[in-house]
Design a protein around this motif. Structure first.
Motif, PDB file in Angstrom:
ATOM      1  N   SER A 112       0.864  -1.112   0.097  1.00  0.00           N
ATOM      2  CA  SER A 112      -0.146  -0.231  -0.134  1.00  0.00           C
ATOM      3  C   SER A 112       0.792   1.342  -0.025  1.00  0.00           C
ATOM      4  O   SER A 112       1.818   1.366   0.979  1.00  0.00           O
ATOM      5  N   GLU A 113       0.535   2.016  -0.996  1.00  0.00           N
ATOM      6  CA  GLU A 113       1.017   3.490  -1.053  1.00  0.00           C
ATOM      7  C   GLU A 113       0.539   4.357   0.004  1.00  0.00           C
ATOM      8  O   GLU A 113      -0.663   4.430   0.077  1.00  0.00           O
ATOM      9  N   VAL A 114       1.007   5.169   1.203  1.00  0.00           N
ATOM     10  CA  VAL A 114       0.477   5.687   2.072  1.00  0.00           C
ATOM     11  C   VAL A 114       0.728   7.431   1.917  1.00  0.00           C
ATOM     12  O   VAL A 114       0.018   7.883   2.529  1.00  0.00           O
ATOM     13  N   ASN A 115       1.820   7.719   1.183  1.00  0.00           N
ATOM     14  CA  ASN A 115       1.820   9.283   1.062  1.00  0.00           C
ATOM     15  C   ASN A 115       3.045   9.601  -0.170  1.00  0.00           C
ATOM     16  O   ASN A 115       3.584   8.883  -0.614  1.00  0.00           O
ATOM     17  N   ARG A 116       2.546  10.712  -0.586  1.00  0.00           N
ATOM     18  CA  ARG A 116       3.398  11.384  -1.380  1.00  0.00           C
ATOM     19  C   ARG A 116       3.925  12.678  -0.992  1.00  0.00           C
ATOM     20  O   ARG A 116       3.304  13.201  -0.112  1.00  0.00           O
ATOM     21  N   TYR A 117       5.070  12.962  -1.550  1.00  0.00           N
ATOM     22  CA  TYR A 117       5.943  14.334  -0.758  1.00  0.00           C
ATOM     23  C   TYR A 117       6.246  15.198  -2.211  1.00  0.00           C
ATOM     24  O   TYR A 117       6.969  14.302  -3.080  1.00  0.00           O
ATOM     25  N   VAL A 118       6.167  16.270  -2.138  1.00  0.00           N
ATOM     26  CA  VAL A 118       6.877  16.972  -3.482  1.00  0.00           C
ATOM     27  C   VAL A 118       8.155  17.741  -2.985  1.00  0.00           C
ATOM     28  O   VAL A 118       8.354  17.849  -1.679  1.00  0.00           O
ATOM     29  N   ALA A 215       9.028  27.628  -5.971  1.00  0.00           N
ATOM     30  CA  ALA A 215       8.109  26.822  -6.695  1.00  0.00           C
ATOM     31  C   ALA A 215       8.211  25.474  -6.072  1.00  0.00           C
ATOM     32  O   ALA A 215       8.941  24.876  -5.391  1.00  0.00           O
ATOM     33  N   VAL A 216       6.959  24.744  -6.003  1.00  0.00           N
ATOM     34  CA  VAL A 216       6.800  23.404  -5.763  1.00  0.00           C
ATOM     35  C   VAL A 216       6.745  22.619  -6.886  1.00  0.00           C
ATOM     36  O   VAL A 216       6.122  22.874  -7.973  1.00  0.00           O
ATOM     37  N   SER A 217       6.982  21.383  -6.847  1.00  0.00           N
ATOM     38  CA  SER A 217       6.992  20.433  -7.828  1.00  0.00           C
ATOM     39  C   SER A 217       5.883  19.469  -7.947  1.00  0.00           C
ATOM     40  O   SER A 217       5.562  18.803  -8.959  1.00  0.00           O
ATOM     41  N   GLY A 218       4.744  19.903  -7.164  1.00  0.00           N
ATOM     42  CA  GLY A 218       3.493  19.061  -7.293  1.00  0.00           C
ATOM     43  C   GLY A 218       2.797  19.459  -8.314  1.00  0.00           C
ATOM     44  O   GLY A 218       2.849  20.468  -9.069  1.00  0.00           O
ATOM     45  N   ASP A 219       1.489  18.866  -8.708  1.00  0.00           N
ATOM     46  CA  ASP A 219       0.574  19.264  -9.441  1.00  0.00           C
ATOM     47  C   ASP A 219      -0.419  20.482  -9.130  1.00  0.00           C
ATOM     48  O   ASP A 219      -1.406  21.087  -9.721  1.00  0.00           O
ATOM     49  N   ALA A 220      -0.497  20.496  -7.656  1.00  0.00           N
ATOM     50  CA  ALA A 220      -1.272  21.686  -7.036  1.00  0.00           C
ATOM     51  C   ALA A 220      -0.368  22.301  -5.952  1.00  0.00           C
ATOM     52  O   ALA A 220       0.622  21.866  -5.288  1.00  0.00           O
ATOM     53  N   ARG A 221      -0.658  23.563  -5.655  1.00  0.00           N
ATOM     54  CA  ARG A 221      -0.038  24.315  -4.448  1.00  0.00           C
ATOM     55  C   ARG A 221      -0.247  23.538  -3.064  1.00  0.00           C
ATOM     56  O   ARG A 221      -1.233  22.941  -2.854  1.00  0.00           O
ATOM     57  N   LEU A 231       5.552  24.438 -10.238  1.00  0.00           N
ATOM     58  CA  LEU A 231       6.434  24.669 -11.329  1.00  0.00           C
ATOM     59  C   LEU A 231       5.891  25.023 -12.627  1.00  0.00           C
ATOM     60  O   LEU A 231       6.076  25.819 -13.498  1.00  0.00           O
ATOM     61  N   LYS A 232       4.733  24.166 -12.856  1.00  0.00           N
ATOM     62  CA  LYS A 232       3.959  24.339 -14.117  1.00  0.00           C
ATOM     63  C   LYS A 232       3.359  25.823 -14.100  1.00  0.00           C
ATOM     64  O   LYS A 232       3.182  26.297 -15.375  1.00  0.00           O
ATOM     65  N   GLU A 233       2.636  26.174 -13.031  1.00  0.00           N
ATOM     66  CA  GLU A 233       2.068  27.378 -12.982  1.00  0.00           C
ATOM     67  C   GLU A 233       3.108  28.691 -13.303  1.00  0.00           C
ATOM     68  O   GLU A 233       2.902  29.635 -13.828  1.00  0.00           O
TER      69      GLU A 233
END
Length: 314
Positions: A112-118, A215-221, A231-233
């Motif tokens: 089980s994946e439990v978390n992601r971090y940016v 900037a942060v590397s995630g898909d959302a702030r 970064l994309k923003e």
């Protein structure tokens, strides 16, 4: 090194006390207090109540988490043991380390994946930029200064820093440190102009005005720093995240793997767990064993070409 580690692991598993108890051991390859360890302890506390049996976190430190993987690989089939691991152990090391001592795909089963971090991209106050596009222009104009500090060589921030240099059109040098603390010291002191590290290590110093998080590397702030764009923003076509995922040794019966996967999946929907993860700037994930396996393959598809192209060898 690998042979001695494996011999030690086998002798430890042979202890009668360990062979007879029903304690679930969560093996972590990093010291107490680190991000992976904190995740393990949050989950262990809730999992103990869910399973109705003792759950302990056991830190098997060494070789960037590989000692833990070698240890868990050798777990007898009757031993309740899980490993909480990150991409450094399960994605990066298999590509760059000779005589690894384990096969990340053949010796383990995703539970089980439990978390992601940016990641965050930060600069020292000595660098005259306040936006990502300005940073890319500064790196291109100052290629001799394109040194990007990272908490460790061979880490995801290391490879992400190389990708950032490519975006700027320069061959950036990833300067590896022995952890985030010395990296931050040099960044705030101006000894290294730019850094890439996990967001949790950068937020407080950014808020204190001791460095600038661009900037942060995630898909959302991130809610902790809503003023910092992705970064994309910011006009940089990059997105990335790390993760912590539970793995079982291949020797564990499938029914037991599914039992642990179901219990972890359920507790990862607990609002209290979400609150504790948010406090550590981590994004909780509730994932079944099947979803975890698919996510792992997608992750490898993203990162394996980057790691191989870097030519990195420890």
């Amino acid at each position: 090194m690998a042979a001695s580690v494996l011999a030690t692991s086998s002798s430890l598993w042979a202890l009668p006390a360990q062979a007879q108890d029903g304690v679930l051991r969560i093996i972590v390859g990093y010291p107490p207090g680190g991000a992976t360890d904190r995740v393990a302890r949050i989950v262990a506390d809730k999992l103990q109540a869910s399973l109705g049996s003792t759950v302990i976190v056991d830190n098997k430190v060494g070789a960037g988490g590989r000692v833990a993987a070698q240890f868990v690989k050798n777990a007898p089939a009757n031993q309740p043991v899980l490993m909480l691991a990150n991409p450094a152990v399960m994605v990066v090391a298999p590509l760059v380390v000779s005589n690894l001592g384990y096969d990340a795909e053949q010796d383990f089963v995703p539970v089980s994946e439990v978390n992601r971090y940016v990641f965050g991209v930060a600069v020292s106050s000595a660098v005259p930029v306040r936006e990502m596009q300005h940073l890319l222009a500064w790196l291109k104009a100052n290629p001799a200064k394109a040194n990007i500090g990272v908490p460790a060589t061979g880490s995801l921030p290391h490879f992400f820093a190389l990708m950032l240099g490519q975006q700027a059109g320069v061959e950036a040098e990833a300067v590896g440190y022995k952890g985030s603390a010395p990296l931050l010291t040099d960044l705030m002191g101006g000894q290294v102009p730019v850094a890439v590290d996990t967001l949790d290590t950068l937020v407080q110093q950014h808020q204190a005005g001791k460095l600038r998080l661009l900037a942060v590397s995630g898909d959302a702030r991130n809610a902790a720093v809503p003023d910092v764009p992705t970064l994309k923003e910011a006009g940089v076509n990059l997105s990335a995240a790390g993760w912590n995922t539970f793995f079982a040794p291949k020797s564990m019966p499938a029914a037991q793997v599914q039992r642990y996967a179901a219990a972890i999946h359920k507790l990862m929907q607990d609002p209290d767990v979400h609150k504790q993860f948010a406090t550590n700037y981590l994004d909780p994930v509730a994932s079944t064993a099947e979803q975890t396996a698919k996510a792992l393959q997608a992750y490898k598809k993203q990162w394996v070409p980057v790691i191989q192209a870097s030519g990195y060898k420890p």
